[in-house]
Design a protein around this motif. Sequence first.
Motif, PDB file in Angstrom:
ATOM      1  N   GLN A  96       0.835  -1.208   0.000  1.00 56.38           N
ATOM      2  CA  GLN A  96       0.000   0.000   0.000  1.00 56.38           C
ATOM      3  C   GLN A  96       0.867   1.255   0.000  1.00 56.38           C
ATOM      4  O   GLN A  96       0.577   2.218  -0.712  1.00 56.38           O
ATOM      5  CB  GLN A  96      -0.910  -0.013   1.229  1.00 56.38           C
ATOM      6  N   ALA A  97       1.941   1.252   0.796  1.00 55.45           N
ATOM      7  CA  ALA A  97       2.840   2.423   0.826  1.00 55.45           C
ATOM      8  C   ALA A  97       3.499   2.618  -0.534  1.00 55.45           C
ATOM      9  O   ALA A  97       3.607   3.757  -1.021  1.00 55.45           O
ATOM     10  CB  ALA A  97       3.899   2.229   1.914  1.00 55.45           C
ATOM     11  N   ASP A  98       3.919   1.529  -1.177  1.00 53.43           N
ATOM     12  CA  ASP A  98       4.523   1.631  -2.510  1.00 53.43           C
ATOM     13  C   ASP A  98       3.530   2.172  -3.531  1.00 53.43           C
ATOM     14  O   ASP A  98       3.874   3.015  -4.370  1.00 53.43           O
ATOM     15  CB  ASP A  98       5.049   0.264  -2.976  1.00 53.43           C
ATOM     16  N   MET A  99       2.291   1.685  -3.469  1.00 53.93           N
ATOM     17  CA  MET A  99       1.267   2.137  -4.417  1.00 53.93           C
ATOM     18  C   MET A  99       0.921   3.608  -4.197  1.00 53.93           C
ATOM     19  O   MET A  99       0.677   4.347  -5.145  1.00 53.93           O
ATOM     20  CB  MET A  99      -0.001   1.275  -4.307  1.00 53.93           C
ATOM     21  N   ARG A 100       0.924   4.038  -2.929  1.00 50.89           N
ATOM     22  CA  ARG A 100       0.646   5.452  -2.644  1.00 50.89           C
ATOM     23  C   ARG A 100       1.733   6.336  -3.237  1.00 50.89           C
ATOM     24  O   ARG A 100       1.457   7.385  -3.823  1.00 50.89           O
ATOM     25  CB  ARG A 100       0.535   5.654  -1.135  1.00 50.89           C
ATOM     26  N   LYS A 101       3.005   5.899  -3.090  1.00 53.51           N
ATOM     27  CA  LYS A 101       4.110   6.661  -3.676  1.00 53.51           C
ATOM     28  C   LYS A 101       4.008   6.684  -5.194  1.00 53.51           C
ATOM     29  O   LYS A 101       4.242   7.714  -5.837  1.00 53.51           O
ATOM     30  CB  LYS A 101       5.448   6.039  -3.263  1.00 53.51           C
ATOM     31  N   LEU A 102       3.653   5.521  -5.787  1.00 51.35           N
ATOM     32  CA  LEU A 102       3.531   5.434  -7.240  1.00 51.35           C
ATOM     33  C   LEU A 102       2.417   6.339  -7.754  1.00 51.35           C
ATOM     34  O   LEU A 102       2.593   7.044  -8.757  1.00 51.35           O
ATOM     35  CB  LEU A 102       3.274   3.976  -7.655  1.00 51.35           C
ATOM     36  N   LYS A 103       1.272   6.346  -7.039  1.00 56.64           N
ATOM     37  CA  LYS A 103       0.171   7.224  -7.457  1.00 56.64           C
ATOM     38  C   LYS A 103       0.555   8.689  -7.358  1.00 56.64           C
ATOM     39  O   LYS A 103       0.228   9.489  -8.229  1.00 56.64           O
ATOM     40  CB  LYS A 103      -1.072   6.958  -6.602  1.00 56.64           C
ATOM     41  N   GLY A 104       1.272   9.044  -6.290  1.00 56.67           N
ATOM     42  CA  GLY A 104       1.737  10.429  -6.137  1.00 56.67           C
ATOM     43  C   GLY A 104       2.689  10.823  -7.245  1.00 56.67           C
ATOM     44  O   GLY A 104       2.621  11.931  -7.789  1.00 56.67           O
ATOM     45  N   LYS A 105       3.582   9.884  -7.605  1.00 58.66           N
ATOM     46  CA  LYS A 105       4.537  10.154  -8.683  1.00 58.66           C
ATOM     47  C   LYS A 105       3.815  10.300 -10.022  1.00 58.66           C
ATOM     48  O   LYS A 105       4.111  11.206 -10.814  1.00 58.66           O
ATOM     49  CB  LYS A 105       5.552   9.007  -8.740  1.00 58.66           C
ATOM     50  N   GLN A 106       2.842   9.413 -10.283  1.00 62.45           N
ATOM     51  CA  GLN A 106       2.077   9.494 -11.535  1.00 62.45           C
ATOM     52  C   GLN A 106       1.300  10.805 -11.611  1.00 62.45           C
ATOM     53  O   GLN A 106       1.245  11.440 -12.667  1.00 62.45           O
ATOM     54  CB  GLN A 106       1.107   8.314 -11.636  1.00 62.45           C
ATOM     55  N   ARG A 107       0.704  11.196 -10.507  1.00 59.60           N
ATOM     56  CA  ARG A 107      -0.071  12.445 -10.492  1.00 59.60           C
ATOM     57  C   ARG A 107       0.840  13.640 -10.771  1.00 59.60           C
ATOM     58  O   ARG A 107       0.478  14.543 -11.518  1.00 59.60           O
ATOM     59  CB  ARG A 107      -0.759  12.598  -9.141  1.00 59.60           C
ATOM     60  N   LYS A 108       2.038  13.624 -10.155  1.00 58.52           N
ATOM     61  CA  LYS A 108       2.983  14.713 -10.366  1.00 58.52           C
ATOM     62  C   LYS A 108       3.414  14.783 -11.826  1.00 58.52           C
ATOM     63  O   LYS A 108       3.510  15.871 -12.417  1.00 58.52           O
ATOM     64  CB  LYS A 108       4.200  14.496  -9.457  1.00 58.52           C
ATOM     65  N   GLU A 109       3.697  13.615 -12.431  1.00 65.87           N
ATOM     66  CA  GLU A 109       4.082  13.580 -13.842  1.00 65.87           C
ATOM     67  C   GLU A 109       2.955  14.093 -14.734  1.00 65.87           C
ATOM     68  O   GLU A 109       3.203  14.832 -15.698  1.00 65.87           O
ATOM     69  CB  GLU A 109       4.460  12.152 -14.252  1.00 65.87           C
ATOM     70  N   CYS A 110       1.721  13.712 -14.411  1.00 66.35           N
ATOM     71  CA  CYS A 110       0.577  14.191 -15.197  1.00 66.35           C
ATOM     72  C   CYS A 110       0.440  15.707 -15.104  1.00 66.35           C
ATOM     73  O   CYS A 110       0.187  16.374 -16.115  1.00 66.35           O
ATOM     74  CB  CYS A 110      -0.713  13.515 -14.719  1.00 66.35           C
ATOM     75  N   ILE A 111       0.610  16.250 -13.902  1.00 63.49           N
ATOM     76  CA  ILE A 111       0.499  17.708 -13.716  1.00 63.49           C
ATOM     77  C   ILE A 111       1.598  18.416 -14.502  1.00 63.49           C
ATOM     78  O   ILE A 111       1.358  19.451 -15.148  1.00 63.49           O
ATOM     79  CB  ILE A 111       0.565  18.069 -12.214  1.00 63.49           C
ATOM     80  N   ASN A 112       2.830  17.857 -14.481  1.00 60.66           N
ATOM     81  CA  ASN A 112       3.930  18.463 -15.243  1.00 60.66           C
ATOM     82  C   ASN A 112       3.655  18.425 -16.746  1.00 60.66           C
ATOM     83  O   ASN A 112       3.930  19.392 -17.463  1.00 60.66           O
ATOM     84  CB  ASN A 112       5.254  17.757 -14.933  1.00 60.66           C
ATOM     85  N   CYS A 113       3.093  17.294 -17.244  1.00 67.25           N
ATOM     86  CA  CYS A 113       2.727  17.207 -18.668  1.00 67.25           C
ATOM     87  C   CYS A 113       1.647  18.219 -19.022  1.00 67.25           C
ATOM     88  O   CYS A 113       1.694  18.841 -20.092  1.00 67.25           O
ATOM     89  CB  CYS A 113       2.246  15.791 -19.004  1.00 67.25           C
ATOM     90  N   LEU A 114       0.680  18.391 -18.105  1.00 69.77           N
ATOM     91  CA  LEU A 114      -0.372  19.391 -18.342  1.00 69.77           C
ATOM     92  C   LEU A 114       0.221  20.792 -18.446  1.00 69.77           C
ATOM     93  O   LEU A 114      -0.192  21.586 -19.300  1.00 69.77           O
ATOM     94  CB  LEU A 114      -1.400  19.357 -17.216  1.00 69.77           C
ATOM     95  N   LEU A 115       1.176  21.102 -17.569  1.00 72.30           N
ATOM     96  CA  LEU A 115       1.818  22.422 -17.619  1.00 72.30           C
ATOM     97  C   LEU A 115       2.554  22.630 -18.940  1.00 72.30           C
ATOM     98  O   LEU A 115       2.490  23.711 -19.537  1.00 72.30           O
ATOM     99  CB  LEU A 115       2.783  22.587 -16.452  1.00 72.30           C
ATOM    100  N   ASP A 116       3.249  21.572 -19.419  1.00 74.92           N
ATOM    101  CA  ASP A 116       3.953  21.675 -20.706  1.00 74.92           C
ATOM    102  C   ASP A 116       2.980  21.907 -21.857  1.00 74.92           C
ATOM    103  O   ASP A 116       3.229  22.748 -22.731  1.00 74.92           O
ATOM    104  CB  ASP A 116       4.776  20.405 -20.962  1.00 74.92           C
ATOM    105  N   ILE A 117       1.875  21.170 -21.848  1.00 75.26           N
ATOM    106  CA  ILE A 117       0.877  21.328 -22.920  1.00 75.26           C
ATOM    107  C   ILE A 117       0.248  22.713 -22.863  1.00 75.26           C
ATOM    108  O   ILE A 117       0.043  23.367 -23.890  1.00 75.26           O
ATOM    109  CB  ILE A 117      -0.183  20.217 -22.836  1.00 75.26           C
ATOM    110  N   ASP A 118      -0.053  23.188 -21.640  1.00 68.40           N
ATOM    111  CA  ASP A 118      -0.640  24.525 -21.495  1.00 68.40           C
ATOM    112  C   ASP A 118       0.330  25.612 -21.965  1.00 68.40           C
ATOM    113  O   ASP A 118      -0.089  26.616 -22.557  1.00 68.40           O
ATOM    114  CB  ASP A 118      -1.051  24.776 -20.050  1.00 68.40           C
TER     115      ASP A 118
END
Length: 198
Positions: free
Chosen positions: A114-136
Amino acid sequence: MEGRKFTRGDKAGIKLSRLDRFLISESLIDVIPDISCITLYRRWSDHCPVLLKEDQNDYGPISFKLFNSWLQMDGFFDEVSQVVRDFSPDCNLNKCINLKNKLKFVKAKFTGWQADMRKLKGKQRKECINCLLDIDNLIDSGVDSDDAMAERKNILQQVSYIDKADTLDYAQKAKVKWVIEGDENPKFLHGMLKRKRK
């Protein structure tokens, strides 16, 4: 407030009032959830001292909880099968003790998972937000294309999926059923969790 009902009284004890209190912020309750105040004996003064204290209660080990959002994750059932296969029972012990040891083993493995999955979800969310900023930034500079718009829409769906899983976990922790069908209100869910912890 524990202790006495009133914090101020005149010498005769006829006029009583509750004047002295603590003003605290919600962020303090986030840091110290087990907080309470107690009114002490006033002796010769007309004001009772009010003590702000932290109550720490040890309820033993935290019980294992299976979250419904785990069932929707890719590879969850494979992980369960692998963990069950990894456990080797002791032939010298009876079945009840082996079952207890097996459940303890599964709890330890899934707590780490569960701790690993929480870190992975946080990392994925951060990457998605960074991609959104690049596209914007591309769109702001005037370079907009159908591919960029489609990719932006896809990323927004991924972020929404991650946030939905977190909301389901909060709703399950707070034992609030209507939130699953109704609107998502993280502030409400956090408030319910705080009340349950208290």
